[in-house]
Design a protein around this motif. Sequence first.
Motif, PDB file in Angstrom:
ATOM      1  N   THR A   1       0.860  -1.172   0.000  1.00  0.00           N
ATOM      2  CA  THR A   1       0.000   0.000   0.000  1.00  0.00           C
ATOM      3  C   THR A   1       0.902   1.230   0.000  1.00  0.00           C
ATOM      4  O   THR A   1       1.643   1.462   0.962  1.00  0.00           O
ATOM      5  N   LEU A   2       0.858   1.980  -1.100  1.00  0.00           N
ATOM      6  CA  LEU A   2       1.734   3.143  -1.279  1.00  0.00           C
ATOM      7  C   LEU A   2       0.937   4.435  -1.212  1.00  0.00           C
ATOM      8  O   LEU A   2      -0.219   4.492  -1.665  1.00  0.00           O
ATOM      9  N   THR A   3       1.565   5.458  -0.676  1.00  0.00           N
ATOM     10  CA  THR A   3       0.959   6.793  -0.614  1.00  0.00           C
ATOM     11  C   THR A   3       1.916   7.801  -1.229  1.00  0.00           C
ATOM     12  O   THR A   3       3.107   7.806  -0.918  1.00  0.00           O
ATOM     13  N   ILE A   4       1.382   8.644  -2.115  1.00  0.00           N
ATOM     14  CA  ILE A   4       2.153   9.730  -2.723  1.00  0.00           C
ATOM     15  C   ILE A   4       1.987  10.977  -1.863  1.00  0.00           C
ATOM     16  O   ILE A   4       0.855  11.362  -1.529  1.00  0.00           O
ATOM     17  N   LEU A   5       3.100  11.612  -1.519  1.00  0.00           N
ATOM     18  CA  LEU A   5       3.090  12.824  -0.703  1.00  0.00           C
ATOM     19  C   LEU A   5       3.712  13.983  -1.469  1.00  0.00           C
ATOM     20  O   LEU A   5       4.804  13.845  -2.033  1.00  0.00           O
ATOM     21  N   GLU A   6       3.027  15.097  -1.514  1.00  0.00           N
ATOM     22  CA  GLU A   6       3.535  16.337  -2.112  1.00  0.00           C
ATOM     23  C   GLU A   6       3.608  17.390  -1.013  1.00  0.00           C
ATOM     24  O   GLU A   6       2.584  17.753  -0.427  1.00  0.00           O
TER      25      GLU A   6
END
Length: 415
Positions: free
Chosen positions: A248-253
Amino acid sequence: MGIQGNNKKGKKGNLIKKLKDFLTSLKLTIFLMIILALTSIAGTIIPQNALPDQYLRYYSLTTYQTLKALGFLDVYHSWWFILLLSFLCLNLLVCSLKSFPRIWKIITQPNPILNEEQIKALPYLITIKKDFSLDEIKERIIEILKKHFGPPRETFLNGTFHLFAEKSRFSRLGVFITHASVIIILAGGLIGSIFGFEGNVNIVEGQSIDRILIPGSHLVKELGFEVRCDEFEVTYYPNGIPKEYQSTLTILEDGKKVLTKTIEVNHPLKYKGYVFYQSSYGTAPDQGGELILEVKKRGSKDPGRQFKVEVGNSFLLPEAGLLVKVNRFFTDFVMDEKGKAANRSLELKNPAAELLILKDGKIHNRIWVFQRYPHFHGSKELDYQFFIQGFKGKEYTGLQVTKDPGVWLVWTGCI
């Protein structure tokens, strides 16, 4: 001087003609397509952009170095593969440019009257002799042409009727449309080979990264955003073989969550032109973990005692007044070229631990314990034996990261 000048022009003209004939040769097209097919097969069979230790499991050092020097470990970005694609593009382009004016003239300026030589050259030619009047034959032929092609164009010249009809005039452009599609696809492949890249990254569960390593080089690619592994899970078959693994991956900006997705093999995460594929997993020994040790008194038949201790921490043997510190742990122990302990891989193939035995605050002994060789001990002076029963390290997810700016052009060509 004039004759010499004409000779030079003649040689130059012959050279240009030979070059043109070479570039428009069907043999060149077939040769290039066969070579590209063979190299693509090689690129499929030989793992691409893997780490050196992965290649050395299957190939000798000499074979690995040879494959690397020839570019077979990164086929689709090698200079010779790009050159082959460029030649095929040029071949199709020159062939199309050579044939297009003639075909376009046939489409836009059809010749309704054929001479004797053109008639003889027709692939389908039938001569029918019947006792009919000219007008009757003409009417019957016009009726047939109308039915299958449309109203014919009539021309009377030198006492001869000429009837001309055609259907699907622009179908002659089909070969050029096919050539254009292939050229667009190849151009997309070239853009991807030159400006695209593939990289690998391992993310420990709960941690995040903002850059990737390009295999085969020391290049590090900045992503411009962060990727965090929230959870990693492996399921197994009853015989212990991994069934599937997913992350489970999360993209953070700028520290803010933008996108979360669970990926598995063949179901990647896509973001800003980057594609994150699930490719591997393992245990990260450099992130610590819990080592399970069994301690027995040498020569005793009594069952040993088990201790669970974090790498870098210690436990006490009170009856002996000894403090045992798990100094280092290696998942796949090997001695490197300098004779120092190192990890050959991140898999639990040859687990080994370095233990420091302290007494009164001072190092009394330094020993190595190997799970595969439980009766090996570096020191016979101790009254105790140590056995590795297991290791629970922090798992990481291995991702393959690609970016191909030419992929949209490839899909355009497929349309």
